[in-house]
Design a protein around this motif. Structure first.
Motif, PDB file in Angstrom:
ATOM      1  N   ASP A 129      65.668   9.198  22.633  1.00  0.00           N
ATOM      2  CA  ASP A 129      65.650   9.363  21.185  1.00  0.00           C
ATOM      3  C   ASP A 129      64.664  10.480  20.883  1.00  0.00           C
ATOM      4  N   LYS A 130      65.119  11.519  20.233  1.00  0.00           N
ATOM      5  CA  LYS A 130      64.264  12.661  19.969  1.00  0.00           C
ATOM      6  C   LYS A 130      63.591  12.465  18.618  1.00  0.00           C
ATOM      7  N   LEU A 131      62.371  11.973  18.639  1.00  0.00           N
ATOM      8  CA  LEU A 131      61.621  11.677  17.431  1.00  0.00           C
ATOM      9  C   LEU A 131      60.253  12.345  17.500  1.00  0.00           C
ATOM     10  N   ILE A 132      59.650  12.518  16.339  1.00  0.00           N
ATOM     11  CA  ILE A 132      58.357  13.192  16.220  1.00  0.00           C
ATOM     12  C   ILE A 132      57.280  12.165  15.903  1.00  0.00           C
ATOM     13  N   SER A 133      56.098  12.346  16.483  1.00  0.00           N
ATOM     14  CA  SER A 133      54.897  11.646  16.046  1.00  0.00           C
ATOM     15  C   SER A 133      54.060  12.637  15.238  1.00  0.00           C
ATOM     16  N   PHE A 134      53.940  12.407  13.929  1.00  0.00           N
ATOM     17  CA  PHE A 134      53.150  13.270  13.058  1.00  0.00           C
ATOM     18  C   PHE A 134      51.677  12.898  13.212  1.00  0.00           C
ATOM     19  N   ILE A 135      50.846  13.894  13.505  1.00  0.00           N
ATOM     20  CA  ILE A 135      49.420  13.700  13.808  1.00  0.00           C
ATOM     21  C   ILE A 135      48.611  14.146  12.597  1.00  0.00           C
ATOM     22  N   GLN A 136      47.974  13.184  11.889  1.00  0.00           N
ATOM     23  CA  GLN A 136      47.312  13.490  10.625  1.00  0.00           C
ATOM     24  C   GLN A 136      45.915  12.881  10.545  1.00  0.00           C
ATOM     25  N   PRO A 137      44.881  13.625  10.903  1.00  0.00           N
ATOM     26  CA  PRO A 137      43.524  13.183  10.548  1.00  0.00           C
ATOM     27  C   PRO A 137      43.294  13.360   9.053  1.00  0.00           C
ATOM     28  N   SER A 138      42.379  12.576   8.502  1.00  0.00           N
ATOM     29  CA  SER A 138      42.123  12.665   7.069  1.00  0.00           C
ATOM     30  C   SER A 138      40.688  12.259   6.778  1.00  0.00           C
ATOM     31  N   ARG A 139      40.055  12.998   5.893  1.00  0.00           N
ATOM     32  CA  ARG A 139      38.707  12.642   5.447  1.00  0.00           C
ATOM     33  C   ARG A 139      38.619  12.817   3.934  1.00  0.00           C
ATOM     34  N   ARG A 196      58.561   9.956   4.494  1.00  0.00           N
ATOM     35  CA  ARG A 196      59.480   8.822   4.457  1.00  0.00           C
ATOM     36  C   ARG A 196      60.673   9.088   3.536  1.00  0.00           C
ATOM     37  N   LYS A 197      60.455   9.772   2.428  1.00  0.00           N
ATOM     38  CA  LYS A 197      61.550  10.051   1.499  1.00  0.00           C
ATOM     39  C   LYS A 197      62.541  11.053   2.074  1.00  0.00           C
ATOM     40  N   ASN A 198      62.032  12.114   2.688  1.00  0.00           N
ATOM     41  CA  ASN A 198      62.891  13.224   3.090  1.00  0.00           C
ATOM     42  C   ASN A 198      63.302  13.209   4.559  1.00  0.00           C
ATOM     43  N   LEU A 199      62.530  12.521   5.411  1.00  0.00           N
ATOM     44  CA  LEU A 199      62.827  12.527   6.851  1.00  0.00           C
ATOM     45  C   LEU A 199      63.206  11.151   7.375  1.00  0.00           C
ATOM     46  N   GLY A 200      63.027  10.112   6.593  1.00  0.00           N
ATOM     47  CA  GLY A 200      63.452   8.787   7.003  1.00  0.00           C
ATOM     48  C   GLY A 200      62.345   7.961   7.640  1.00  0.00           C
ATOM     49  N   PRO A 201      62.693   6.729   8.074  1.00  0.00           N
ATOM     50  CA  PRO A 201      61.686   5.772   8.536  1.00  0.00           C
ATOM     51  C   PRO A 201      61.372   5.809  10.024  1.00  0.00           C
ATOM     52  N   ASP A 202      62.096   6.598  10.791  1.00  0.00           N
ATOM     53  CA  ASP A 202      62.020   6.460  12.255  1.00  0.00           C
ATOM     54  C   ASP A 202      60.923   7.276  12.924  1.00  0.00           C
ATOM     55  N   HIS A 203      60.528   8.395  12.346  1.00  0.00           N
ATOM     56  CA  HIS A 203      59.460   9.188  12.950  1.00  0.00           C
ATOM     57  C   HIS A 203      58.136   8.427  12.838  1.00  0.00           C
ATOM     58  N   GLU A 204      57.326   8.552  13.876  1.00  0.00           N
ATOM     59  CA  GLU A 204      56.023   7.893  13.897  1.00  0.00           C
ATOM     60  C   GLU A 204      54.996   8.744  13.144  1.00  0.00           C
ATOM     61  N   ILE A 205      54.094   8.080  12.439  1.00  0.00           N
ATOM     62  CA  ILE A 205      52.985   8.760  11.778  1.00  0.00           C
ATOM     63  C   ILE A 205      51.698   8.177  12.316  1.00  0.00           C
ATOM     64  N   ASN A 252      55.808   8.808  20.915  1.00  0.00           N
ATOM     65  CA  ASN A 252      56.964   9.690  21.089  1.00  0.00           C
ATOM     66  C   ASN A 252      56.629  10.845  22.022  1.00  0.00           C
ATOM     67  N   ASP A 253      57.672  11.443  22.587  1.00  0.00           N
ATOM     68  CA  ASP A 253      57.482  12.565  23.505  1.00  0.00           C
ATOM     69  C   ASP A 253      56.996  13.815  22.793  1.00  0.00           C
ATOM     70  N   ILE A 254      57.311  13.942  21.500  1.00  0.00           N
ATOM     71  CA  ILE A 254      57.002  15.142  20.727  1.00  0.00           C
ATOM     72  C   ILE A 254      55.965  14.794  19.668  1.00  0.00           C
ATOM     73  N   VAL A 255      54.911  15.597  19.585  1.00  0.00           N
ATOM     74  CA  VAL A 255      53.869  15.404  18.575  1.00  0.00           C
ATOM     75  C   VAL A 255      53.822  16.647  17.691  1.00  0.00           C
ATOM     76  N   LEU A 309      63.168  19.274   7.638  1.00  0.00           N
ATOM     77  CA  LEU A 309      62.083  19.771   8.489  1.00  0.00           C
ATOM     78  C   LEU A 309      62.238  19.287   9.921  1.00  0.00           C
ATOM     79  N   ASP A 310      62.459  17.994  10.100  1.00  0.00           N
ATOM     80  CA  ASP A 310      62.548  17.436  11.453  1.00  0.00           C
ATOM     81  C   ASP A 310      63.739  18.000  12.214  1.00  0.00           C
TER      82      ASP A 310
END
Length: 271
Positions: free
Chosen positions: A20-30, A44-53, A104-107, A120-121
């Motif tokens: 399954d070709k999915l993305i893990s979005f990497i988001q630090p925040s301060r 979630r609205k534009n890319l759906g529920p399956d990509h990891e955040i 996921n394999d892709i970050v 985008l995805d």
């Protein structure tokens, strides 16, 4: 999205594996909760529920950690981490912490003040392969000077004034490739947000904490990609709207004059 990818065993013999070709979005925040909420909703609205955040809270005091915990109890594809302080760690270290957590394999190194445009995805995944780094194209308001790698257009400098429908209309009404300054679907280059196979990221050691907390880590890791022979691709059909350093350098440092023009009240945040 199901695809076949080529992997090699220790003898260099290729083997086909279904993934399954999915993305893990990497988001630090301060301390940029409202931007992170805005960004999350767009994914979630534009890319759906399956990509990891994957989120890291860098010792925020604005309710970020509490909100992350609320979301992780509702969204099975969100992972969270917190720096308990008392000092901030910065994005450089937390990027790598989150990449280690990703399943996921892709970050994708993805800023907390980025809106994921539809498709985008799909556009990033179309080009990603082992040995390649794929960057999306940023649409930005005029907080930084224009550059050949981005599109300067003002659809808002705060989530409260974001003109989402105007952006979506513009995206949908433009003929193919007219968003590109080069008249091409892809060009060579690397800029945030960028995606890579996790194995490729770890094989060069990730970011160097010499550059923590920020911001010269970009130049360092980009040069190491080049030195290691990675192919750098920018897709002009995979787009994000970037508020531009709204959680860091320009936090509370951008305003509009009575004519609606953007100006810098204070160019840099205290940090």
């Amino acid at each position: 999205m199901k695809i076949y990818i080529q992997k090699k065993n220790g003898n260099g013999i290729g083997e086909q594996h279904m993934k399954d070709k999915l993305i893990s979005f990497i988001q630090p925040s301060r301390n940029n909760l409202k931007y992170l909420q805005w960004s999350y909703n767009s994914i979630r609205k534009n890319l759906g529920p399956d990509h990891e955040i994957c989120w890291a809270d860098d010792f925020s005091n604005d309710g970020t950690w509490e909100w992350m915990n609320e979301i992780v109890n509702k969204d099975k594809n969100v992972k969270i981490h917190r720096n308990e302080g008392p000092e901030r760690l910065g994005h450089t270290i937390l990027y790598d912490t989150l990449v280690d957590m990703a399943t996921n394999d892709i970050v994708m190194i993805y800023h907390a003040d980025m809106y994921a445009c539809p498709g985008l995805d799909k556009e990033v995944l179309k080009h990603i392969e082992p040995g390649k780094v794929v960057s999306a194209t940023r649409i930005e308001p005029p907080l930084h000077p224009d550059g050949p790698e981005k599109i300067l257009m003002d659809f808002g400098i705060e989530p409260e004034e974001f003109k989402e429908q105007d952006l979506l209309t513009w995206l949908g009404s433009s003929p193919e490739y007219t968003h590109s300054k080069m008249g091409k679907e892809t060009t060579n280059g690397i800029f945030a947000p960028w995606a890579i196979y996790k194995d490729d990221f770890t094989s060069i050691g990730g970011h160097d904490d010499l550059f923590a907390p920020q911001s010269k880590e970009d130049s360092d890791i980009f040069n190491r990609f080049v030195l290691n022979g990675y192919e750098l691709i920018q897709t002009w059909k995979g787009l994000v709207y970037h508020m531009t350093c709204r959680g860091s350098r320009f936090k509370d440092g951008a305003k509009r004059n009575p004519d609606g023009q953007v100006f810098m009240k204070n160019r840099e945040s205290d940090e």
